[in-house]
Design a protein around this motif. Sequence first.
Motif, PDB file in Angstrom:
ATOM      1  N   ILE A  49      41.382  71.108   6.885  1.00  0.00           N
ATOM      2  CA  ILE A  49      40.228  70.952   6.096  1.00  0.00           C
ATOM      3  C   ILE A  49      39.054  70.565   7.254  1.00  0.00           C
ATOM      4  CG2 ILE A  49      39.278  69.198   4.687  1.00  0.00           C
ATOM      5  CD1 ILE A  49      42.295  68.620   3.652  1.00  0.00           C
ATOM      6  N   TRP A  50      39.138  69.805   8.029  1.00  0.00           N
ATOM      7  CA  TRP A  50      38.131  69.267   8.979  1.00  0.00           C
ATOM      8  C   TRP A  50      37.706  69.838  10.158  1.00  0.00           C
ATOM      9  CZ3 TRP A  50      40.602  65.143   6.254  1.00  0.00           C
ATOM     10  CH2 TRP A  50      39.750  64.650   4.860  1.00  0.00           C
ATOM     11  N   ARG A  51      38.624  70.768  10.706  1.00  0.00           N
ATOM     12  CA  ARG A  51      38.843  71.550  11.702  1.00  0.00           C
ATOM     13  C   ARG A  51      38.604  70.677  13.137  1.00  0.00           C
ATOM     14  NH1 ARG A  51      37.406  77.466  10.817  1.00  0.00           N
ATOM     15  NH2 ARG A  51      38.316  77.905   8.954  1.00  0.00           N
ATOM     16  N   ILE A  52      39.330  69.413  13.131  1.00  0.00           N
ATOM     17  CA  ILE A  52      39.238  68.458  14.149  1.00  0.00           C
ATOM     18  C   ILE A  52      40.021  69.122  15.399  1.00  0.00           C
ATOM     19  CG2 ILE A  52      39.567  66.016  15.044  1.00  0.00           C
ATOM     20  CD1 ILE A  52      38.591  65.074  12.088  1.00  0.00           C
ATOM     21  N   LYS A  53      39.534  69.109  16.526  1.00  0.00           N
ATOM     22  CA  LYS A  53      40.163  69.699  17.508  1.00  0.00           C
ATOM     23  C   LYS A  53      41.340  69.114  18.006  1.00  0.00           C
ATOM     24  CE  LYS A  53      37.449  71.114  20.860  1.00  0.00           C
ATOM     25  NZ  LYS A  53      36.603  71.034  22.141  1.00  0.00           N
ATOM     26  N   LEU A  54      41.293  67.460  17.996  1.00  0.00           N
ATOM     27  CA  LEU A  54      42.281  66.582  18.474  1.00  0.00           C
ATOM     28  C   LEU A  54      43.457  66.668  17.298  1.00  0.00           C
ATOM     29  CD1 LEU A  54      42.667  64.571  20.693  1.00  0.00           C
ATOM     30  CD2 LEU A  54      41.971  62.870  19.070  1.00  0.00           C
ATOM     31  N   SER A  55      43.041  66.881  16.016  1.00  0.00           N
ATOM     32  CA  SER A  55      44.159  66.789  15.055  1.00  0.00           C
ATOM     33  C   SER A  55      45.045  68.269  15.359  1.00  0.00           C
ATOM     34  CB  SER A  55      43.554  66.956  13.654  1.00  0.00           C
ATOM     35  OG  SER A  55      42.939  65.657  13.368  1.00  0.00           O
ATOM     36  N   GLU A  56      44.473  69.335  15.677  1.00  0.00           N
ATOM     37  CA  GLU A  56      45.087  70.305  16.065  1.00  0.00           C
ATOM     38  C   GLU A  56      46.182  70.173  17.108  1.00  0.00           C
ATOM     39  OE1 GLU A  56      42.114  73.461  16.855  1.00  0.00           O
ATOM     40  OE2 GLU A  56      41.227  73.249  14.941  1.00  0.00           O
ATOM     41  N   ALA A  70      55.341  68.989  16.782  1.00  0.00           N
ATOM     42  CA  ALA A  70      56.512  69.836  16.504  1.00  0.00           C
ATOM     43  C   ALA A  70      57.689  69.963  17.280  1.00  0.00           C
ATOM     44  CB  ALA A  70      55.889  71.332  16.314  1.00  0.00           C
ATOM     45  N   PRO A  71      57.338  70.045  18.814  1.00  0.00           N
ATOM     46  CA  PRO A  71      58.403  70.000  19.654  1.00  0.00           C
ATOM     47  C   PRO A  71      59.358  68.615  19.626  1.00  0.00           C
ATOM     48  CG  PRO A  71      56.511  70.295  20.982  1.00  0.00           C
ATOM     49  CD  PRO A  71      56.176  70.341  19.548  1.00  0.00           C
ATOM     50  N   ILE A  72      58.521  67.480  19.467  1.00  0.00           N
ATOM     51  CA  ILE A  72      59.359  66.320  19.402  1.00  0.00           C
ATOM     52  C   ILE A  72      60.189  66.308  18.161  1.00  0.00           C
ATOM     53  CG2 ILE A  72      59.019  63.764  19.538  1.00  0.00           C
ATOM     54  CD1 ILE A  72      56.013  64.385  20.531  1.00  0.00           C
ATOM     55  N   GLY A  73      59.651  66.767  16.923  1.00  0.00           N
ATOM     56  CA  GLY A  73      60.315  66.820  15.668  1.00  0.00           C
ATOM     57  C   GLY A  73      61.381  67.608  16.012  1.00  0.00           C
ATOM     58  N   ALA A  74      61.443  68.562  16.590  1.00  0.00           N
ATOM     59  CA  ALA A  74      62.482  69.626  16.639  1.00  0.00           C
ATOM     60  C   ALA A  74      63.684  69.072  17.540  1.00  0.00           C
ATOM     61  CB  ALA A  74      62.080  71.097  17.368  1.00  0.00           C
ATOM     62  N   MET A  75      63.107  68.263  18.544  1.00  0.00           N
ATOM     63  CA  MET A  75      64.294  67.726  19.316  1.00  0.00           C
ATOM     64  C   MET A  75      64.879  66.603  18.535  1.00  0.00           C
ATOM     65  SD  MET A  75      63.829  64.574  22.307  1.00  0.00           S
ATOM     66  CE  MET A  75      63.377  63.753  20.813  1.00  0.00           C
ATOM     67  N   LEU A 130      54.897  80.266  15.342  1.00  0.00           N
ATOM     68  CA  LEU A 130      53.876  80.999  14.895  1.00  0.00           C
ATOM     69  C   LEU A 130      52.516  80.383  15.571  1.00  0.00           C
ATOM     70  CD1 LEU A 130      52.859  82.697  12.562  1.00  0.00           C
ATOM     71  CD2 LEU A 130      52.733  80.481  11.152  1.00  0.00           C
ATOM     72  N   ALA A 131      52.582  79.102  15.934  1.00  0.00           N
ATOM     73  CA  ALA A 131      51.567  78.675  16.804  1.00  0.00           C
ATOM     74  C   ALA A 131      51.365  79.555  18.138  1.00  0.00           C
ATOM     75  CB  ALA A 131      51.497  77.044  16.967  1.00  0.00           C
ATOM     76  N   SER A 132      52.459  79.831  18.854  1.00  0.00           N
ATOM     77  CA  SER A 132      52.315  80.404  20.250  1.00  0.00           C
ATOM     78  C   SER A 132      52.067  82.042  19.917  1.00  0.00           C
ATOM     79  CB  SER A 132      53.557  80.040  21.110  1.00  0.00           C
ATOM     80  OG  SER A 132      54.641  80.040  20.183  1.00  0.00           O
ATOM     81  N   ARG A 144      43.548  77.426  18.797  1.00  0.00           N
ATOM     82  CA  ARG A 144      42.992  76.915  17.600  1.00  0.00           C
ATOM     83  C   ARG A 144      43.453  77.714  16.350  1.00  0.00           C
ATOM     84  NH1 ARG A 144      37.490  74.279  17.814  1.00  0.00           N
ATOM     85  NH2 ARG A 144      38.491  72.875  16.331  1.00  0.00           N
ATOM     86  N   GLN A 145      43.329  78.954  16.486  1.00  0.00           N
ATOM     87  CA  GLN A 145      43.931  79.999  15.448  1.00  0.00           C
ATOM     88  C   GLN A 145      45.142  79.870  15.107  1.00  0.00           C
ATOM     89  OE1 GLN A 145      42.355  83.967  16.261  1.00  0.00           O
ATOM     90  NE2 GLN A 145      42.493  84.518  13.936  1.00  0.00           N
ATOM     91  N   GLY A 146      45.875  79.688  16.154  1.00  0.00           N
ATOM     92  CA  GLY A 146      47.400  79.404  16.071  1.00  0.00           C
ATOM     93  C   GLY A 146      47.843  78.234  15.392  1.00  0.00           C
TER      94      GLY A 146
END
Lengths: 56, 249
Positions: free
Chosen positions: B86-93, B100-105, B148-150, B156-158
């Motif tokens: 929504i806001w395209r905040i770099k830090l949120s990305e 994701a990797p922490i959750g996957a772990m 998908l991100a990688s 940023r697009q990923g």
Amino acid sequence: MLAFLEAHGHWGYIYASLAVTVVLVLADLLPPWLRQRKLQNDLRARARREQHRSES
Amino acid sequence: MNPVWRWFHQLGSPPYFYRFATRWMPWFGISALLLTVIGMYLGFVEAPADYLQGDSFRIMYIHVPAAWMSMFIYGVMALNGAIALIWRIKLSELLFLSCAPIGAMFTAITLITGMFWGKPTWGAYWVWDARLTSELVLLFLYFGVIGLASAYDDLRQGARAAAVLALVGVVNVPIIHFSVKWWNTLHQGETVRIMGKSSIDSSMLWPLLIMALATKLYFVFALLLRTRSALAEQERGKQWVREAMVEAA
């Protein structure tokens, strides 16, 4: 490995759970820590080179 | 402006976040480690063996907090994904990608320790039970977000593409939580309740709550570590990164 676990009863499964957890936590923490170290070393080396160049 | 809101805005600034993470990371890491040691001592040494499950119930002190975290982190990840979209905040990305990797772990720990608990308790490492299957779907969702991100050259697009997948996948979180109520599952129902009386003795409950707090603190520590590293990598050409790195020497 599964036979080993089953032979050691409940504590075999507990130790296996602990071992898997430790391995996964290390796999989670090491990559970002190593990336940070590498970047830090690169940038510090560049700063030293620039300082040498400006002194000479 | 409200001081909390102002602090929240400041946190969106990369140099401020970097300094904040560097300052607070050790505190979260040390607290998580201390609580883990205390929780594990109480759970693995002090707590009595279960009258039905014997000692194997102690696996719960890793399995249950990890399971709670696997769902909690997904929520945090999806929230950051929504903010990034929504806001395209770099830090949120970056926060989204770091979750994701922490959750996957944590999801992998949940599934593997659950298998080690299942064998002595149910007689099988795996059953296609609703709770287990929906947790496995959660692991695939995390892998999907990471993959998908990688897949994009532009980070940023990923992140934005993966955020859409993460938001669609949110539907799985209530399915995991309520699976033991909606379906007749082999997995046991709720033992610890926020509202109402927990069906677990306090000598067994306290170590579990301590471990739950330890995993929360670990998550903050790991999230700050990953996001700080990704942020420094992304902004490596900027003057503030060079200053921060040389300052840390």
